[in-house]
Design a protein around this motif. Structure first.
Motif, PDB file in Angstrom:
ATOM      1  N   LEU A  39       4.727   0.045  30.050  1.00  0.00           N
ATOM      2  CA  LEU A  39       4.501   1.186  30.947  1.00  0.00           C
ATOM      3  C   LEU A  39       3.064   1.277  31.425  1.00  0.00           C
ATOM      4  O   LEU A  39       2.133   1.242  30.620  1.00  0.00           O
ATOM      5  CB  LEU A  39       4.884   2.479  30.225  1.00  0.00           C
ATOM      6  CG  LEU A  39       6.389   2.718  30.112  1.00  0.00           C
ATOM      7  CD1 LEU A  39       6.682   3.897  29.206  1.00  0.00           C
ATOM      8  CD2 LEU A  39       6.977   2.968  31.487  1.00  0.00           C
ATOM      9  N   THR A  40       2.928   1.387  32.731  1.00  0.00           N
ATOM     10  CA  THR A  40       1.599   1.560  33.329  1.00  0.00           C
ATOM     11  C   THR A  40       1.265   3.033  33.481  1.00  0.00           C
ATOM     12  O   THR A  40       0.105   3.405  33.461  1.00  0.00           O
ATOM     13  CB  THR A  40       1.577   0.942  34.729  1.00  0.00           C
ATOM     14  OG1 THR A  40       2.661   1.522  35.476  1.00  0.00           O
ATOM     15  CG2 THR A  40       1.751  -0.561  34.676  1.00  0.00           C
ATOM     16  N   ALA A  41       2.302   3.858  33.719  1.00  0.00           N
ATOM     17  CA  ALA A  41       2.072   5.284  34.000  1.00  0.00           C
ATOM     18  C   ALA A  41       3.340   6.065  33.715  1.00  0.00           C
ATOM     19  O   ALA A  41       4.441   5.511  33.757  1.00  0.00           O
ATOM     20  CB  ALA A  41       1.691   5.463  35.470  1.00  0.00           C
ATOM     21  N   LEU A  42       3.165   7.330  33.415  1.00  0.00           N
ATOM     22  CA  LEU A  42       4.309   8.242  33.304  1.00  0.00           C
ATOM     23  C   LEU A  42       4.281   9.132  34.533  1.00  0.00           C
ATOM     24  O   LEU A  42       3.209   9.615  34.909  1.00  0.00           O
ATOM     25  CB  LEU A  42       4.185   9.121  32.058  1.00  0.00           C
ATOM     26  CG  LEU A  42       3.923   8.432  30.722  1.00  0.00           C
ATOM     27  CD1 LEU A  42       3.832   9.486  29.613  1.00  0.00           C
ATOM     28  CD2 LEU A  42       5.025   7.450  30.411  1.00  0.00           C
ATOM     29  N   THR A  43       5.434   9.347  35.141  1.00  0.00           N
ATOM     30  CA  THR A  43       5.474  10.323  36.229  1.00  0.00           C
ATOM     31  C   THR A  43       6.378  11.470  35.811  1.00  0.00           C
ATOM     32  O   THR A  43       7.291  11.284  34.998  1.00  0.00           O
ATOM     33  CB  THR A  43       6.044   9.727  37.544  1.00  0.00           C
ATOM     34  OG1 THR A  43       7.444   9.468  37.371  1.00  0.00           O
ATOM     35  CG2 THR A  43       5.337   8.458  37.958  1.00  0.00           C
ATOM     36  N   ALA A  44       6.098  12.648  36.348  1.00  0.00           N
ATOM     37  CA  ALA A  44       7.054  13.752  36.276  1.00  0.00           C
ATOM     38  C   ALA A  44       7.735  13.716  37.638  1.00  0.00           C
ATOM     39  O   ALA A  44       7.087  13.948  38.666  1.00  0.00           O
ATOM     40  CB  ALA A  44       6.330  15.065  36.042  1.00  0.00           C
ATOM     41  N   VAL A  50       7.655  13.570  43.271  1.00  0.00           N
ATOM     42  CA  VAL A  50       6.821  13.356  42.090  1.00  0.00           C
ATOM     43  C   VAL A  50       5.922  14.582  41.938  1.00  0.00           C
ATOM     44  O   VAL A  50       5.209  14.950  42.873  1.00  0.00           O
ATOM     45  CB  VAL A  50       5.944  12.095  42.281  1.00  0.00           C
ATOM     46  CG1 VAL A  50       5.050  11.859  41.058  1.00  0.00           C
ATOM     47  CG2 VAL A  50       6.818  10.869  42.548  1.00  0.00           C
ATOM     48  N   SER A  51       5.913  15.237  40.739  1.00  0.00           N
ATOM     49  CA  SER A  51       5.057  16.422  40.586  1.00  0.00           C
ATOM     50  C   SER A  51       3.792  16.109  39.788  1.00  0.00           C
ATOM     51  O   SER A  51       2.827  16.855  39.859  1.00  0.00           O
ATOM     52  CB  SER A  51       5.840  17.574  39.952  1.00  0.00           C
ATOM     53  OG  SER A  51       6.272  17.215  38.668  1.00  0.00           O
ATOM     54  N   ALA A  52       3.784  15.026  39.025  1.00  0.00           N
ATOM     55  CA  ALA A  52       2.557  14.676  38.300  1.00  0.00           C
ATOM     56  C   ALA A  52       2.608  13.221  37.840  1.00  0.00           C
ATOM     57  O   ALA A  52       3.692  12.636  37.697  1.00  0.00           O
ATOM     58  CB  ALA A  52       2.398  15.586  37.076  1.00  0.00           C
ATOM     59  N   VAL A  53       1.427  12.653  37.646  1.00  0.00           N
ATOM     60  CA  VAL A  53       1.324  11.273  37.131  1.00  0.00           C
ATOM     61  C   VAL A  53       0.340  11.291  35.958  1.00  0.00           C
ATOM     62  O   VAL A  53      -0.723  11.906  36.045  1.00  0.00           O
ATOM     63  CB  VAL A  53       0.800  10.310  38.226  1.00  0.00           C
ATOM     64  CG1 VAL A  53       0.593   8.914  37.644  1.00  0.00           C
ATOM     65  CG2 VAL A  53       1.746  10.253  39.416  1.00  0.00           C
ATOM     66  N   HIS A  54       0.708  10.655  34.891  1.00  0.00           N
ATOM     67  CA  HIS A  54      -0.197  10.538  33.748  1.00  0.00           C
ATOM     68  C   HIS A  54      -0.308   9.057  33.389  1.00  0.00           C
ATOM     69  O   HIS A  54       0.695   8.400  33.098  1.00  0.00           O
ATOM     70  CB  HIS A  54       0.367  11.317  32.552  1.00  0.00           C
ATOM     71  CG  HIS A  54      -0.390  11.062  31.283  1.00  0.00           C
ATOM     72  ND1 HIS A  54      -1.639  11.588  31.056  1.00  0.00           N
ATOM     73  CD2 HIS A  54      -0.083  10.322  30.188  1.00  0.00           C
ATOM     74  CE1 HIS A  54      -2.067  11.174  29.869  1.00  0.00           C
ATOM     75  NE2 HIS A  54      -1.145  10.413  29.318  1.00  0.00           N
ATOM     76  N   ALA A  55      -1.529   8.535  33.421  1.00  0.00           N
ATOM     77  CA  ALA A  55      -1.709   7.104  33.118  1.00  0.00           C
ATOM     78  C   ALA A  55      -2.382   6.953  31.761  1.00  0.00           C
ATOM     79  O   ALA A  55      -3.450   7.529  31.532  1.00  0.00           O
ATOM     80  CB  ALA A  55      -2.549   6.449  34.196  1.00  0.00           C
ATOM     81  N   PRO A  56      -1.766   6.175  30.847  1.00  0.00           N
ATOM     82  CA  PRO A  56      -2.447   5.911  29.580  1.00  0.00           C
ATOM     83  C   PRO A  56      -3.661   5.017  29.820  1.00  0.00           C
ATOM     84  O   PRO A  56      -3.755   4.360  30.873  1.00  0.00           O
ATOM     85  CB  PRO A  56      -1.373   5.179  28.754  1.00  0.00           C
ATOM     86  CG  PRO A  56      -0.414   4.633  29.738  1.00  0.00           C
ATOM     87  CD  PRO A  56      -0.488   5.486  30.964  1.00  0.00           C
TER      88      PRO A  56
END
Ligand code: ADP
Ligand code: MP5
Length: 496
Positions: A39-44, A50-56
Motif C-alpha cells: 500500500l502506497t496510500a489509504l483513501t477515504a 475521495v474525502s481524504a488521503v493518508h500516506a504512510p
C-alpha cells in the motif's frame, strides 16, 4: 513462467472496493494470478468521491516491498496510485535494487473517475523517471495530456499522436485508452515508439459504473502478460475481460445514485468461465493457422475458381464431392444442436443444418443439373474420394465422442475458411464469371453473420473448458483446417 503467476500491486486502498488495491486483487484473481498488494496510500473513498488521503511514510512503503521481495517470487508488478514524488522515487529505487526486474505495468493515476486529485501536482515530473522503468504505461486521456504537457485530446487521432510521443520519449509501450472520449466508440491502442502494435475499437457501454476501470485493466494486463508473455494478446484478453465486467457492473448496485459504481470483477468467473487464456480464443487458433490459410490461397483450384478460368468439369468434380460432404456435414450440425448446452445455441446449429441442405446443397444441385428438377434426389453419383472420406471420418469421430465443445471446434473451419475466402473473393468481377453464384453464396452477409455466430458459440465453449479440453478443441479445429486444404487441393490432383 509456469503455473500461477504471482502479481504484486503497488497502489492505494479504496475502501469501497471498486478501485485501488481492492480492484487489483480482484482483477488479478479473476485473470488467473495470485494477487499481492503493497500500500502506497489509504483513501477515504466511496462511489461518490475521495474525502481524504493518508500516506504512510515512504520508509514503510520500502519495507513492505523489501520484505515481500525477500520471500516471494514476483512475476509481474502493477503500479497504481503513488500520491507523492517521494513514493514514486521509493518505488523507482526498489525496482532498481531488484536482482531481476519483473515486467512492470504502470497506471499513472493522477485523478480519480470522480474528478478528485490522487497525485501531487509537483509529482507529475517525477513520474517520468518511473515511466522509463516500466514496460507498459496506461494513462487515461487527461493523464496522457499532463504527461506530454498538452491539452486533453478530444479526438482519437490527437490521442494517438500524444501517446506515440510518450512511447518514443521513454522507449516504452503506452496503452492509449479512449474511456474519456465523447461519442459512441471506446477505442484503445497499444503503441510503441514506432507506432501502434495493436488497435481496438469497440462500442461504448452505456453505464456510469466505471469506477476503477483503469486499475482493473492494468492489473489484468500485468497478470495476463505474466501468463502469456505477449503484450498485444495480454491487452486483448484484458480488454475483453474488463468490457464484460463493465457490462455486468450495474447488477452489483453499489452506492447511491449519482456516483460511479464498481465493475463486476467476478462476472466471468460466476458465469462458469476460466480465467482468460489465449489458447481458449478461436481468434488465436485462426492466427496460428496463417500459413495454412496462405497455402489454401495458392491452391490451383482456388486460384482458377477466383479468376473464373476453372474447367467446368473440374468444378463439377469438386461439387460432387462437396455435395457428399455437405449431406453428412448437415447431420453433424444437427448433432451439435442436440449436444448444445442451451436452447439458443441448439437453435443456431439446427438452423445452420437446415441452411446447409436448403441453400448450399440446392446451389450445388443447380450447378450440377442446370435447369433440372430439384426433386431432392442426390445430385451426385460419385463415391467419396479419399480426402472427403478422411475429412468426414474426422468429424464423425468428434461427434461420436459426444463432447459438444470438441465437435463445434471441428465443425467451425467449414464456416470460417469459406466465409474468409468468400469475403476476399467478393471484390472479384462478377461480369460473366461462370461461378458468380457460388462466389456470392459464400461472400453473402448472411453467411458472414452465421460464421460470426458459430465462432461466438465455439468461443463460449472454449472459455469455460479446462486446459485439456481446450487442447482437444484446438486440435480438432486444426485437423479440420488441414482436411479443408486437402479437400480443395484434391480436384487439382485428379483428372476429371
Ligand atoms: N463506458 C465504457 N464502455 C466501454 N469501455 C470503457 C468504458 N469506459 C472505459 N472503458 C474502457 O475501460 C478501460 C479504462 O479506460 P479509461 O476509463 O479511459 O481509464 P481510467 O479508468 O484510467 O480513467 C479502457 O479499456 C476503456 O476503453
Ligand atoms: C486508491 C485509488 N487508486 C486509483 C483510483 C483511480 O480509479 P479510476 O480507475 O476510477 O480512475 C482510485 N479512485 N483510488
Amino acid at each position: 513462467m509456469s503455473g500461477i503467476p504471482h502479481v504484486l500491486a503497488v497502489a492505494g486502498s479504496d475502501p469501497s472496493g471498486g478501485a485501488g488495491v481492492q480492484a487489483d486483487i480482484k482483477s488479478i484473481m479473476a485473470c488467473g494470478g495470485y494477487g499481492m498488494a503493497a500500500l502506497t496510500a489509504l483513501t477515504a473513498q466511496s462511489t461518490q468521491g475521495v474525502s481524504a488521503v493518508h500516506a504512510p511514510p515512504t520508509g514503510f512503503l520500502r519495507q513492505q516491498l523489501d520484505t515481500l521481495a525477500s520471500d516471494v517470487r514476483i512475476d509481474a508488478v502493477k503500479i497504481g496510485m503513488l500520491g507523492t514524488a517521494a513514493a514514486i522515487d521509493t518505488v523507482s529505487a526498489w525496482l532498481d535494487a531488484l536482482p531481476e526486474r519483473p515486467p512492470v505495468v504502470l497506471d499513472p493515476v493522477m485523478v480519480a473517475t470522480s474528478g478528485d486529485r490522487l497525485l501531487d501536482p509537483e509529482a507529475e515530473r517525477a513520474l517520468h523517471g518511473l515511466i522509463a522503468r516500466a514496460d507498459v504505461v496506461t494513462p487515461n486521456l487527461p493523464e496522457l495530456a499532463a504527461l506530454v504537457d498538452e491539452p486533453v485530446a478530444r479526438d482519437w487521432g490527437v490521442a494517438l499522436r500524444q501517446v506515440r510521443g510518450l512511447a518514443a520519449r521513454h522507449d516504452v509501450l503506452v496503452l492509449a485508452k479512449g474511456g474519456h472520449l465523447d461519442g459512441p466508440r471506446c477505442p484503445d491502442a497499444l503503441v510503441g515508439p514506432d507506432g501502434p502494435i495493436a488497435t481496438f475499437d469497440d462500442e461504448r457501454i452505456p453505464t456510469t459504473s466505471t469506477h476503477g476501470t483503469g486499475c482493473s485493466l492494468s492489473s489484468a494486463l500485468a497478470t495476463l502478460y505474466a501468463r502469456e508473455r505477449d503484450w498485444p494478446w495480454a491487452t486483448r484478453l484484458a480488454r475483453a475481460w474488463v468490457r464484460r465486467a463493465i457490462e455486468a457492473a450495474d447488477a452489483l448496485d453499489v452506492g447511491r445514485p449519482g456516483g460511479h459504481g464498481p465493475l463486476h470483477h467476478a462476472h466471468a468467473l460466476w458465469s462458469g468461465e476460466r480465467p482468460p487464456r489465449r489458447s481458449a480464443e478461436p481468434d488465436a487458433w485462426w492466427e496460428d493457422i496463417a500459413a495454412l490459410r496462405r497455402e489454401l490461397d495458392e491452391v490451383w483450384f482456388v486460384r482458377q475458381l477466383a479468376d473464373g478460368s476453372l474447367d467446368p468439369a473440374r468444378f463439377a468434380a469438386y461439387l460432387e464431392q462437396d455435395a457428399l460432404y455437405l449431406g453428412a456435414y448437415a447431420r453433424l450440425l444437427e448433432r451439435a444442436s442436440e449436444l448444445a448446452p442451451d436452447s439458443a445455441e441448439s437453435a443456431f446449429w439446427a438452423e445452420a443444418a437446415r441452411r446447409c441442405v436448403t441453400e448450399e446443397l440446392a446451389l450445388h444441385r443447380s450447378y450440377l443439373a442446370p435447369g433440372g428438377a430439384d426433386d431432392g434426389s442426390s445430385p451426385h453419383a460419385a463415391a467419396p474420394s479419399a480426402e472427403t472420406a478422411a475429412y468426414l471420418a474426422h468429424l464423425e469421430r468428434a461427434a461420436q465422442a459426444g463432447d459438444h465443445a470438441v465437435l463445434v471446434a471441428a465443425l467451425l473451419p467449414c464456416f470460417w475458411l469459406y466465409q474468409d475466402l468468400g469475403a476476399r473473393l467478393a471484390s472479384v468481377s462478377r461480369e460473366g464469371h461462370p461461378y458468380a453464384e457460388w462466389l456470392d453464396a459464400y461472400g453473402d452477409p448472411g453467411f458472414a453473420s452465421a460464421t460470426a455466430e458459430a465462432i461466438a458459440w465455439t468461443r463460449r465453449a472454449a472459455r469455460a473448458a479446462s486446459d485439456d479440453r481446450v487442447a482437444r478443441m484446438r486440435a480438432a479445429f486444426e485437423t479440420s483446417c488441414r482436411h479443408e486444404l486437402a479437400f480443395f487441393a484434391q480436384t487439382g490432383a485428379t483428372t476429371p
